[in-house]
Write a protein that holds these residues in place. Sequence first.
Motif, mmCIF file in Angstrom:
data_model
loop_
_atom_site.group_PDB
_atom_site.id
_atom_site.type_symbol
_atom_site.label_atom_id
_atom_site.label_comp_id
_atom_site.label_asym_id
_atom_site.label_seq_id
_atom_site.Cartn_x
_atom_site.Cartn_y
_atom_site.Cartn_z
ATOM 1 N N PRO A 198 4.340 1.760 -3.927
ATOM 2 C CA PRO A 198 3.946 2.925 -4.749
ATOM 3 C C PRO A 198 4.925 4.085 -4.633
ATOM 4 C CG PRO A 198 2.057 2.080 -3.528
ATOM 5 C CD PRO A 198 3.257 1.341 -3.014
ATOM 6 N N SER A 256 0.810 -1.221 0.000
ATOM 7 C CA SER A 256 0.000 0.000 0.000
ATOM 8 C C SER A 256 0.840 1.268 0.000
ATOM 9 C CB SER A 256 -0.937 -0.004 1.205
ATOM 10 O OG SER A 256 -0.164 0.060 2.393
ATOM 11 N N LYS A 310 7.503 5.373 -7.857
ATOM 12 C CA LYS A 310 7.457 6.737 -8.388
ATOM 13 C C LYS A 310 8.852 7.348 -8.527
ATOM 14 C CE LYS A 310 3.565 8.469 -6.648
ATOM 15 N NZ LYS A 310 2.830 9.200 -5.594
ATOM 16 N N SER A 340 0.877 -7.643 -7.928
ATOM 17 C CA SER A 340 0.761 -6.207 -8.185
ATOM 18 C C SER A 340 1.273 -5.843 -9.574
ATOM 19 C CB SER A 340 1.552 -5.419 -7.139
ATOM 20 O OG SER A 340 1.281 -5.902 -5.855
ATOM 21 N N GLN A 382 -0.538 -3.292 -11.759
ATOM 22 C CA GLN A 382 -0.473 -1.917 -11.263
ATOM 23 C C GLN A 382 0.910 -1.302 -11.479
ATOM 24 O OE1 GLN A 382 -1.648 -1.797 -7.141
ATOM 25 N NE2 GLN A 382 -1.582 0.454 -7.109
ATOM 26 N N PHE A 383 1.941 -2.117 -11.407
ATOM 27 C CA PHE A 383 3.319 -1.623 -11.560
ATOM 28 C C PHE A 383 4.058 -2.437 -12.621
ATOM 29 C CE2 PHE A 383 1.989 -0.939 -7.150
ATOM 30 C CZ PHE A 383 2.120 0.434 -7.053
#
Lengths: 121, 280
Positions: B91, B87, B95, B125, B128-129
């Motif tokens: 992320p 979570s 970035k 994941s 998402q990535f």
Amino acid sequence: MKTCLVVDDSRVIRKVARRILENLQFEVIEANDGLEALNSCKEKMPSAILLDWNMPVMDGITFLRQLRKEEGGKQPVVVFCTTENDLAHITEALTEGASEYIMKPFDGEILEAKFSEVGLI
Amino acid sequence: MTNEDIEHLSAMLKARSGLILGSDKTYLIESRLAPVARKEGFSSVSALLTALRTKRDEKLMAMVTDAMTTNETFFFRDKVPFDQFKSDVLPALAKTRLNGEIKIWCAACSTGQEPYSLAMLMEESRAQFPRVNLDILATDISDRCLEKAQSGLYTQFEVQRGLPITMMVKNFEKVDEMWRISPKMRQSIRFKKLNLLDDLRGIGRMDVIYCRNVLIYFDLETKKKVLEQMAQLLPDDGYLFLGAAETVLGITDAFKPMPGMRGLYIKNQAVKTEAARRLA
């Protein structure tokens, strides 16, 4: 209080499961085979079902298929608990709508972890 | 089993593995050692413990230590450090790590469940990535643990502790009565023998360090030394995960707790400034 239906043709297994589940604050109902379990569900749907695979009269996977056709039969969270421990059985159980799968022998720790995994505790 | 047997077992486990056997562990001993007793032809766990104390049989000592310590780790242990990774940590680093590479060090990986959990979590994941690649280094002091970790072979009991069944189906195959994690997962982790008491500079830069449930076995001075060396390996925006019962408070000011994130630590401002001053 959440209810859990324990479906197993072994009285010993039902007793062990009952003790663990009662400690986890479940009200426990027992059934000796799939048909007994189905009748119990028709009367009142439990929150969770701990389900053996091989049983006389009606086996676990047949019960699960029938259950999902019943009114309200999609609600109970079903966790298999069986000596069947190959990927084919596990995959079939998941396809038919089981949420988790316990391979016997099991203990309180495994049962608690699996129930927590599916959000029952 | 007699108190004498239990005390002897306790002392042996502590010396060989660092494992501290708490009081009133009769049930634990019984359940872990019953299979060993059966396999080695003892009539009971008590008989096994007595033999352990009186015979000093190296093979038996190793088997008992194994049986008692095997379950000290499991997949997704404590859950929270993995939820936090997914979570928040992942992320944030995705970035800022423009080449997509995130370097993770599992500093006491034991039999491999922690690094494999992270690798499986990354797979989950993936959508998402898509660009992120975890470079996972997993170290431990025990050859036996590393050998097992590298083999990726786990007992039925082990794959049922903490591992959701859907992840097991996706990542494991059954080999006789054991379960083996996929070659893809095995190849995604570098396993290496390392003693945390040694100089850690050779590890190189890391973005995330998992060092859970190992410092509890060390004295204060050693804890401080290990933590401060770890701080040197992490960039200012790196993360340190400690065990649920562990803390940096009162040990070092190299790290501070991340607010609202139990077990997760970031580098302290003071340390950052110090590092900047040294570099200037």
